[in-house]
Design a protein around this motif. Structure first.
Motif, PDB file in Angstrom:
ATOM      1  N   ARG A 147       0.727  -1.043   0.062  1.00  0.00           N
ATOM      2  CA  ARG A 147       0.091  -0.063  -0.115  1.00  0.00           C
ATOM      3  C   ARG A 147       1.002   1.166  -0.017  1.00  0.00           C
ATOM      4  N   VAL A 148       0.271   2.157  -0.753  1.00  0.00           N
ATOM      5  CA  VAL A 148       1.009   3.663  -0.771  1.00  0.00           C
ATOM      6  C   VAL A 148      -0.081   4.764  -0.244  1.00  0.00           C
ATOM      7  N   THR A 149       0.313   5.333   0.769  1.00  0.00           N
ATOM      8  CA  THR A 149      -0.586   6.488   1.200  1.00  0.00           C
ATOM      9  C   THR A 149       0.128   7.736   1.106  1.00  0.00           C
ATOM     10  N   LEU A 150      -0.694   8.893   0.907  1.00  0.00           N
ATOM     11  CA  LEU A 150      -0.039  10.125   1.027  1.00  0.00           C
ATOM     12  C   LEU A 150      -0.934  11.109   1.914  1.00  0.00           C
ATOM     13  N   ASN A 151      -0.405  11.620   2.809  1.00  0.00           N
ATOM     14  CA  ASN A 151      -1.047  12.195   4.072  1.00  0.00           C
ATOM     15  C   ASN A 151      -2.020  11.404   4.848  1.00  0.00           C
ATOM     16  N   GLY A 152      -2.032   9.923   4.861  1.00  0.00           N
ATOM     17  CA  GLY A 152      -2.766   9.265   5.335  1.00  0.00           C
ATOM     18  C   GLY A 152      -3.801   8.723   4.417  1.00  0.00           C
ATOM     19  N   GLU A 153      -4.079   9.103   3.103  1.00  0.00           N
ATOM     20  CA  GLU A 153      -4.956   8.692   2.218  1.00  0.00           C
ATOM     21  C   GLU A 153      -4.412   7.837   1.169  1.00  0.00           C
ATOM     22  N   PRO A 154      -5.032   6.526   0.930  1.00  0.00           N
ATOM     23  CA  PRO A 154      -4.555   5.604  -0.156  1.00  0.00           C
ATOM     24  C   PRO A 154      -4.515   6.123  -1.419  1.00  0.00           C
ATOM     25  N   VAL A 155      -3.153   5.801  -2.091  1.00  0.00           N
ATOM     26  CA  VAL A 155      -3.065   6.286  -3.499  1.00  0.00           C
ATOM     27  C   VAL A 155      -2.924   4.944  -4.339  1.00  0.00           C
ATOM     28  N   LYS A 156      -3.708   4.636  -5.217  1.00  0.00           N
ATOM     29  CA  LYS A 156      -3.892   3.547  -6.286  1.00  0.00           C
ATOM     30  C   LYS A 156      -2.519   3.862  -7.075  1.00  0.00           C
ATOM     31  N   MET A 157      -1.573   2.510  -7.295  1.00  0.00           N
ATOM     32  CA  MET A 157      -0.560   2.693  -8.085  1.00  0.00           C
ATOM     33  C   MET A 157      -0.553   1.414  -8.759  1.00  0.00           C
ATOM     34  N   THR A 158       0.022   1.225 -10.171  1.00  0.00           N
ATOM     35  CA  THR A 158       0.181   0.139 -10.904  1.00  0.00           C
ATOM     36  C   THR A 158       1.250  -0.529 -10.169  1.00  0.00           C
ATOM     37  N   ALA A 159       1.435  -1.869 -10.478  1.00  0.00           N
ATOM     38  CA  ALA A 159       2.576  -2.758 -10.041  1.00  0.00           C
ATOM     39  C   ALA A 159       4.127  -2.188 -10.177  1.00  0.00           C
ATOM     40  N   GLN A 160       4.233  -1.734 -11.624  1.00  0.00           N
ATOM     41  CA  GLN A 160       5.316  -1.114 -12.036  1.00  0.00           C
ATOM     42  C   GLN A 160       5.570   0.259 -11.260  1.00  0.00           C
ATOM     43  N   GLU A 161       4.703   1.052 -11.060  1.00  0.00           N
ATOM     44  CA  GLU A 161       4.950   2.273 -10.375  1.00  0.00           C
ATOM     45  C   GLU A 161       5.200   1.920  -8.887  1.00  0.00           C
ATOM     46  N   PHE A 162       4.527   1.170  -8.288  1.00  0.00           N
ATOM     47  CA  PHE A 162       5.134   0.443  -6.834  1.00  0.00           C
ATOM     48  C   PHE A 162       6.533   0.332  -6.969  1.00  0.00           C
ATOM     49  N   LYS A 163       6.839  -0.698  -7.819  1.00  0.00           N
ATOM     50  CA  LYS A 163       8.244  -1.058  -7.795  1.00  0.00           C
ATOM     51  C   LYS A 163       9.346   0.007  -7.928  1.00  0.00           C
ATOM     52  N   LEU A 164       9.120   0.987  -8.878  1.00  0.00           N
ATOM     53  CA  LEU A 164       9.779   2.248  -9.001  1.00  0.00           C
ATOM     54  C   LEU A 164      10.023   2.840  -7.796  1.00  0.00           C
ATOM     55  N   LEU A 165       8.793   3.281  -7.279  1.00  0.00           N
ATOM     56  CA  LEU A 165       8.965   3.954  -6.022  1.00  0.00           C
ATOM     57  C   LEU A 165       9.525   3.411  -4.854  1.00  0.00           C
ATOM     58  N   SER A 166       9.348   2.043  -4.798  1.00  0.00           N
ATOM     59  CA  SER A 166       9.585   1.280  -3.632  1.00  0.00           C
ATOM     60  C   SER A 166      11.422   1.470  -3.631  1.00  0.00           C
ATOM     61  N   TYR A 167      11.953   1.154  -4.967  1.00  0.00           N
ATOM     62  CA  TYR A 167      13.441   0.931  -5.206  1.00  0.00           C
ATOM     63  C   TYR A 167      13.872   2.430  -4.669  1.00  0.00           C
ATOM     64  N   LEU A 168      13.340   3.599  -5.095  1.00  0.00           N
ATOM     65  CA  LEU A 168      13.944   5.021  -4.742  1.00  0.00           C
ATOM     66  C   LEU A 168      13.598   4.989  -3.344  1.00  0.00           C
ATOM     67  N   MET A 169      12.732   4.595  -2.758  1.00  0.00           N
ATOM     68  CA  MET A 169      12.634   4.895  -1.356  1.00  0.00           C
ATOM     69  C   MET A 169      13.547   4.016  -0.383  1.00  0.00           C
ATOM     70  N   HIS A 170      13.938   2.741  -1.044  1.00  0.00           N
ATOM     71  CA  HIS A 170      14.807   1.996  -0.495  1.00  0.00           C
ATOM     72  C   HIS A 170      16.288   2.631  -0.440  1.00  0.00           C
ATOM     73  N   HIS A 171      16.603   3.387  -1.568  1.00  0.00           N
ATOM     74  CA  HIS A 171      17.746   4.312  -1.945  1.00  0.00           C
ATOM     75  C   HIS A 171      17.703   5.716  -1.449  1.00  0.00           C
ATOM     76  N   LYS A 172      16.777   6.305  -0.707  1.00  0.00           N
ATOM     77  CA  LYS A 172      16.697   7.618  -0.316  1.00  0.00           C
ATOM     78  C   LYS A 172      18.094   8.360  -0.068  1.00  0.00           C
ATOM     79  N   GLY A 173      18.371   9.281  -0.840  1.00  0.00           N
ATOM     80  CA  GLY A 173      19.571  10.014  -0.344  1.00  0.00           C
ATOM     81  C   GLY A 173      20.572   9.870  -1.591  1.00  0.00           C
TER      82      GLY A 173
END
Length: 220
Positions: A140-166
């Motif tokens: 799941r992805v939320t923005l300010n507590g509200e759920p945001v619907k994302m495709t599988a590839q969008e989730f993968k890309l965001l997850s990778y960037l967040m794992h490598h924050k900075g």
């Protein structure tokens, strides 16, 4: 996140690939040690599931070769042998975790997720950037507590960037880690997904460093 499964039993290999893809991973697979070693040595993976009892080249030899070649991805070893000697041999060869057959698929996914978190220096399954929260366990992805619907590839890309924050992550690195080996690496889909994520989560969330790649904005 991109995972390699090296398992010679076809049904189990297929099951692991399907379950891990459903969990949001890009998955490559190999049915023997020779192919598994080649993929692990020449492709980029965030983690590997490696059976020890492989044809052609056994799993311990594959793992030892990877480590000698400088490959540092976390490796979860699978084996039907449940003795302390085999466990110690696997860990001494460079394994990061150990799971004896038969096992629950849910446990394997949880252990793999934990290995990837530890490799990235993260303690929990929840990653945050400003008002954005990503839960790797629930998908799941939320923005300010509200759920945001994302495709599988969008989730993968965001997850990778967040794992490598900075860190500034290149387009090539993103492709290597969120797609399997058959992906057309000349495609512009990375740029398309970045645009979609910005529209859903805010234009300032992902920064572009011209000529280098993308990074999360630590200032939001």
């Amino acid at each position: 996140m991109r995972v390699l499964v090296v398992e010679d039993e076809p049904n189990l290999r297929r099951q692991l690939k399907n379950v891990l893809e459903q969990a949001g991973y890009a998955v490559d697979s190999a049915g023997d040690g020779e192919e598994g070693h080649y993929l692990g040595a020449n492709e980029t993976y965030d983690a590997v599931v490696l059976d020890l009892g492989l044809p052609e080249v056994d799993g311990l030899t594959v793992l030892d070769r990877w480590r000698r070649e400088g490959r540092t991805m976390p490796v979860l070893v699978l084996t039907a042998r449940d003795s302390w000697a085999d466990k110690v041999a696997g860990l001494d060869a460079g394994a990061d975790d150990y799971l004896a057959k038969p096992f629950q698929i849910e446990e394997l996914v949880a252990r793999l997720r934990a290995l990837i978190r530890r490799s990235a220096g993260k303690a929990t399954s929840e990653l945050t950037a400003g008002g954005v929260r990503l839960d790797g366990r629930s998908g799941r992805v939320t923005l300010n507590g509200e759920p945001v619907k994302m495709t599988a590839q969008e989730f993968k890309l965001l997850s990778y960037l967040m794992h490598h924050k900075g860190k500034v992550v290149s387009r090539t690195e993103l492709i290597e880690h969120i797609y399997d080996q058959d992906f057309d690496r000349d495609s512009n889909t990375i740029e398309v997904f970045i645009t979609r994520i910005r529209k859903k989560l805010g234009a300032d969330l992902i920064l572009t460093t011209r000529g280098l790649g993308y990074s999360l904005n630590d200032q939001i």
